[in-house]
Design a protein around this motif. Structure first.
Motif, mmCIF file in Angstrom:
data_model
loop_
_atom_site.group_PDB
_atom_site.id
_atom_site.type_symbol
_atom_site.label_atom_id
_atom_site.label_comp_id
_atom_site.label_asym_id
_atom_site.label_seq_id
_atom_site.Cartn_x
_atom_site.Cartn_y
_atom_site.Cartn_z
ATOM 1 N N GLN A 101 0.822 -1.201 0.000
ATOM 2 C CA GLN A 101 0.000 0.000 0.000
ATOM 3 C C GLN A 101 0.862 1.260 0.000
ATOM 4 O O GLN A 101 0.613 2.197 -0.774
ATOM 5 N N LEU A 102 1.871 1.290 0.878
ATOM 6 C CA LEU A 102 2.709 2.483 1.004
ATOM 7 C C LEU A 102 3.481 2.762 -0.280
ATOM 8 O O LEU A 102 3.693 3.925 -0.642
ATOM 9 N N LYS A 103 3.899 1.718 -0.971
ATOM 10 C CA LYS A 103 4.563 1.905 -2.258
ATOM 11 C C LYS A 103 3.560 2.391 -3.304
ATOM 12 O O LYS A 103 3.871 3.262 -4.115
ATOM 13 N N GLY A 104 2.354 1.834 -3.272
ATOM 14 C CA GLY A 104 1.357 2.165 -4.281
ATOM 15 C C GLY A 104 0.875 3.601 -4.228
ATOM 16 O O GLY A 104 0.719 4.262 -5.265
ATOM 17 N N ILE A 105 0.643 4.116 -3.018
ATOM 18 C CA ILE A 105 0.086 5.469 -2.901
ATOM 19 C C ILE A 105 1.089 6.536 -3.285
ATOM 20 O O ILE A 105 0.715 7.695 -3.509
ATOM 21 N N ASP A 106 2.359 6.163 -3.410
ATOM 22 C CA ASP A 106 3.359 7.136 -3.830
ATOM 23 C C ASP A 106 3.044 7.672 -5.224
ATOM 24 O O ASP A 106 3.438 8.790 -5.565
ATOM 25 N N ALA A 107 2.313 6.904 -6.005
ATOM 26 C CA ALA A 107 1.989 7.296 -7.376
ATOM 27 C C ALA A 107 1.005 8.461 -7.448
ATOM 28 O O ALA A 107 0.883 9.111 -8.498
ATOM 29 N N ILE A 108 0.294 8.743 -6.339
ATOM 30 C CA ILE A 108 -0.707 9.818 -6.387
ATOM 31 C C ILE A 108 -0.352 10.986 -5.471
ATOM 32 O O ILE A 108 -1.206 11.818 -5.173
ATOM 33 N N VAL A 109 0.894 11.072 -5.058
ATOM 34 C CA VAL A 109 1.310 12.198 -4.201
ATOM 35 C C VAL A 109 1.029 13.528 -4.891
ATOM 36 O O VAL A 109 0.438 14.443 -4.308
#
Length: 209
Positions: A101-109
């Motif tokens: 999850q933490l890696k994935g949400i980096d895409a929408i910062v």
């Protein structure tokens, strides 16, 4: 506001495939981080949201303290940089669902910043563990350390099923959206730590505020 609160329950989320609790071999954070690269998406399911944590409309615990690489910060200090989205997660060290999850949400910062929100990850891990994970994954957002789980408790998000062992003090997998005045304007608290809202869901909840 009811529409905002229920969005996460109505739209699908991703269920990640991996182990669920810390085991004897899950002691090296870098090894575990690498292991998540082989995880796959099993199916699309609904996020099993539960009624836990501070309510929408309540004032967030502004005095709650976090540790960062730059020193201690209160939530009030964090909000000085603008409205915040706090992603409460179990552990960057031993929880592969959290790592994914933490890696994935980096895409929408940048998408969230364009909407006026800063993204933060929150876990009970040490600053050192969080920094190692952030650097390894080249995260573009800040991790906040809550060793001792005092902030987690202040948000009333501690998962009570763990009474002994390494998982004591972890939060429910949760997303809390806080406006510039410190009011909770949206939230998602998962009843199943294996299921987390997708990036599209997170953007949708922000767009609905």
């Amino acid at each position: 506001m009811k529409r905002i609160a229920s969005l996460f329950a109505l739209i699908p989320a991703l269920a990640f495939s991996a182990c669920s609790e810390p085991g004897p071999s899950q002691t090296n954070s870098e090894e575990n981080t690498e292991s998540t690269e082989t995880e796959t998406v099993d199916e699309v399911v609904e996020v099993p949201t539960i009624d836990a944590g501070l309510a929408i409309g309540a004032t967030a615990p502004l005095a709650a303290k976090f540790q960062t690489g730059d020193g201690e910060k209160t939530l009030e200090t964090v909000l000085e940089d603008g409205p915040a989205i706090l992603v409460f997660t179990r552990s960057v060290e031993w929880c592969p669902f959290c790592q994914t999850q933490l890696k994935g949400i980096d895409a929408i910062v940048s998408d969230l910043q364009q909407r006026g929100y800063n993204l933060y990850g929150v876990s009970y891990d040490s600053v050192e563990s969080q920094d190692r994970f952030s650097k390894n994954q080249m995260l573009e957002y800040t991790m906040l350390s809550d060793e001792g789980s005092k902030a987690i408790d202040a948000f009333e998000l501690r998962d009570p099923q763990y009474t002994e062992g390494k998982a004591v003090g972890v939060p429910y997998a949760s997303i809390i959206v806080i406006d510039k005045d410190g009011k909770i304007v949206a939230k998602s608290v998962s009843g199943d730590f294996k299921k987390r809202p997708t990036n599209d869901q997170l953007l949708a909840i922000v767009d609905a505020i």
